[in-house]
Design a protein around this motif. Structure first.
Motif, PDB file in Angstrom:
ATOM      1  N   SER A  94       0.783  -1.239   0.000  1.00 26.79           N
ATOM      2  CA  SER A  94       0.000   0.000   0.000  1.00 26.79           C
ATOM      3  C   SER A  94       0.813   1.288   0.000  1.00 26.79           C
ATOM      4  CB  SER A  94      -0.967   0.001   1.187  1.00 26.79           C
ATOM      5  OG  SER A  94      -2.027  -0.902   0.950  1.00 26.79           O
TER       6      SER A  94
ATOM      7  N   LYS B  33      -0.089   3.489  -2.826  1.00 26.04           N
ATOM      8  CA  LYS B  33      -1.151   4.504  -2.805  1.00 26.04           C
ATOM      9  C   LYS B  33      -0.587   5.919  -2.806  1.00 26.04           C
ATOM     10  CE  LYS B  33      -4.674   1.663  -0.450  1.00 26.04           C
ATOM     11  NZ  LYS B  33      -3.965   0.385  -0.369  1.00 26.04           N
TER      12      LYS B  33
ATOM     13  N   HIS C  30      -9.957   7.790   2.945  1.00 33.24           N
ATOM     14  CA  HIS C  30     -10.643   6.571   3.389  1.00 33.24           C
ATOM     15  C   HIS C  30     -11.912   6.866   4.189  1.00 33.24           C
ATOM     16  CE1 HIS C  30      -7.411   4.075   1.846  1.00 33.24           C
ATOM     17  NE2 HIS C  30      -6.549   4.902   2.411  1.00 33.24           N
TER      18      HIS C  30
ATOM     19  N   TYR D 187     -10.694   1.877   5.909  1.00 30.87           N
ATOM     20  CA  TYR D 187      -9.626   1.744   4.909  1.00 30.87           C
ATOM     21  C   TYR D 187     -10.141   0.957   3.713  1.00 30.87           C
ATOM     22  CZ  TYR D 187      -4.836   1.186   3.200  1.00 30.87           C
ATOM     23  OH  TYR D 187      -3.683   1.229   2.459  1.00 30.87           O
TER      24      TYR D 187
ATOM     25  N   ASN E 197      -9.117  -0.402  -0.086  1.00 30.32           N
ATOM     26  CA  ASN E 197      -8.239  -0.641  -1.231  1.00 30.32           C
ATOM     27  C   ASN E 197      -8.983  -0.432  -2.542  1.00 30.32           C
ATOM     28  OD1 ASN E 197      -5.608  -1.690  -0.043  1.00 30.32           O
ATOM     29  ND2 ASN E 197      -7.093  -3.012   0.971  1.00 30.32           N
TER      30      ASN E 197
ATOM     31  N   ASP F  10      -3.912   0.326  -5.859  1.00 34.25           N
ATOM     32  CA  ASP F  10      -3.912   0.273  -4.389  1.00 34.25           C
ATOM     33  C   ASP F  10      -2.677  -0.387  -3.819  1.00 34.25           C
ATOM     34  OD1 ASP F  10      -4.159  -2.601  -3.730  1.00 34.25           O
ATOM     35  OD2 ASP F  10      -6.216  -2.508  -4.415  1.00 34.25           O
ATOM     36  N   GLY F  11      -1.838  -1.073  -4.668  1.00 31.32           N
ATOM     37  CA  GLY F  11      -0.727  -1.759  -4.021  1.00 31.32           C
ATOM     38  C   GLY F  11       0.293  -2.459  -4.885  1.00 31.32           C
TER      39      GLY F  11
ATOM     40  N   HIS G  54       3.506   6.016   4.818  1.00 31.45           N
ATOM     41  CA  HIS G  54       2.594   4.918   4.499  1.00 31.45           C
ATOM     42  C   HIS G  54       3.333   3.597   4.681  1.00 31.45           C
ATOM     43  CE1 HIS G  54      -1.142   3.319   2.952  1.00 31.45           C
ATOM     44  NE2 HIS G  54      -1.549   4.533   2.624  1.00 31.45           N
TER      45      HIS G  54
ATOM     46  N   GLY H 140       2.885  -0.924   3.897  1.00 33.49           N
ATOM     47  CA  GLY H 140       2.275  -1.887   2.988  1.00 33.49           C
ATOM     48  C   GLY H 140       2.338  -3.290   3.549  1.00 33.49           C
TER      49      GLY H 140
ATOM     50  N   ASP I  16       1.108  -7.252   2.215  1.00 35.53           N
ATOM     51  CA  ASP I  16       0.524  -8.167   1.234  1.00 35.53           C
ATOM     52  C   ASP I  16       1.150  -9.537   1.454  1.00 35.53           C
ATOM     53  OD1 ASP I  16      -1.517  -7.224  -0.478  1.00 35.53           O
ATOM     54  OD2 ASP I  16      -0.124  -5.943  -1.580  1.00 35.53           O
TER      55      ASP I  16
END
Length: 401
Positions: A89, A92, A140, A196, A198, A269-270, A342, A344, A346
């Motif tokens: 993320s 973003k 968001h 939040y 995505n 988004d990512g 930010h 992230g 995943d």
């Protein structure tokens, strides 16, 4: 002749002073980072993280950067600060810069109804007369939810997703669409509740595509990657050298498992794929009012708008405490609003790109290994904390008279 000799002497004196300052700065950094290697190597080994890369930025300059462990454990390929991996993320923030660039070009407004840009309608069935804006998407507070298991289906293992972003979004938001459901929305008016999203970020990226007439990967390459010489950065596998891409791993159980590389339908988004070294250029540009070494990504006013805290006493989501969380335009706070940037997360990915509120000390950190939440807190964020403390020491040492 005397004037010329004086000028030459002054230039020599200045060059000597600059060299002496540079040597002193190098010595300061070496002293402050002396114990980092052993600390990070121990944490990486204890945690089971396969690879890790990090950078410390002080006063908008990279002062330290290094990789540890492996990008590919099976072949003993080292993880370096030039190793490419998907950053989750943090992507973003690139979508946010693209959004602000389109605002500068007067192609869209953060506060207009998004339906004026889209080829389909996005209407919250719980409050159909309320408009959703790009500012809502970027902070968001749009009322758009990531409905599961639909959102899980956006991951495409084995390569870039063959599904187009626009077609997925239409099927998610248009009544009668394959993925449409009231559960795709919250029973809250836009701006009143933080959730939040995505898919909301994917929608914002798609709107940039609509108004600019260019795919987001093309638009960001033109306005971000190319100007910053981020030559090994892209959104899709087709845009990067896969030989330099890290493998990904799962260590959420006792056994380490490799994870097949994947793409995402909602790529805004990512899905940015970059390295610690190249991401540092982008981060410095944002911390430095939109500019990196003479290259300007955005006007100062645009960066100020992107980074400012949008939640205030008079205008905040009902589920937010201002001393715990705030947000900018795809820009967030962490650690009880003591850090901005930010992160992230995943499959097989954990990243952070965070600065203190003064923007004087910043840290970028990647790992290619998913850990259990408790372990991630202990090890990944333990390393992050040590990196930030080291950055503070360097800053203090460099500013001493």
């Amino acid at each position: 002749m005397k004037t010329l000799i004086t000028i030459i002497a002054l230039c020599a004196s200045t060059a000597y002073a600059q060299q002496a300052t540079s040597q002193a700065n190098t010595s300061t950094v070496e002293t402050a980072t002396k114990s980092l290697d052993n600390f990070i190597e121990d944490k990486v080994k204890e945690s089971g993280m396969v690879g890790l890369g990090a950078a410390i930025i002080v006063n908008k300059e990279v002062v330290w950067m290094k990789g540890y462990g492996y990008a590919d454990k099976e072949s003993n390929k080292p993880f370096t600060t030039n190793t490419i991996m998907n950053i989750g993320s943090i992507s973003k923030t690139f979508t946010g810069v693209a959004l602000m660039r389109a605002v500068e070009e007067k192609k869209l407004s953060l506060d207009e109804d998004i339906n004026q840009y889209l080829p389909f309608k996005v209407i919250n069935p719980y409050c159909p007369n309320e408009k959703i804006t790009l500012r809502h998407l970027a902070t968001h507070t749009s009322g758009i939810a990531d409905a599961y298991p639909t959102y899980d289906s956006v991951y495409h293992y084995g390569g870039d997703s063959p599904v187009q972003l626009g077609s997925f979004l239409k099927s998610y938001f248009e009544p009668g669409g394959k993925f449409y459901s009231k559960e795709n929305f919250l029973n809250h008016k836009p701006g009143t509740y933080r959730e939040y999203s995505n898919i909301g970020a994917g929608l914002a990226g798609y709107i940039v595509e609509i108004v600019t007439g260019k795919k987001l990967n093309v638009y960001t390459k033109q306005h971000i990657f190319k100007p910053l010489k981020m030559n090994n950065t892209g959104w899709f596998f087709s845009e990067i050298n896969l030989a330099n891409h890290s493998k990904l791993y799962d260590k959420t159980t006792d056994k380490l498992k490799p994870i097949e590389l994947y793409g995402e339908i909602t790529y805004p988004d990512g899905s940015v794929r970059t390295s610690v070294s190249e991401l540092s250029k982008f981060f410095i540009a944002l911390l430095n009012e939109g500019q990196y070494k003479g290259v300007r990504l955005l006007k100062k006013a645009s960066v100020d708008e992107m980074l400012r805290f949008h939640y205030t006493i008079d205008n905040k989501p009902e589920n937010i405490e201002l001393n715990e969380k705030n947000a900018g335009i795809f820009w967030s706070t962490k650690m009880n609003t003591t850090r901005i940037g930010h992160g992230g997360s995943d499959p097989g990915v954990k990243t952070e790109m965070l600065a203190d509120l003064s923007k004087e000390v910043a840290v970028i950190i990647f790992t290619n290994t998913a850990l259990p939440n408790k372990e991630m807190g202990k090890y990944f964020y333990g390393i992050y904390d040590e990196l930030h403390k080291t950055g503070e020491k360097i800053k203090d040492a460099l500013t001493k008279p």
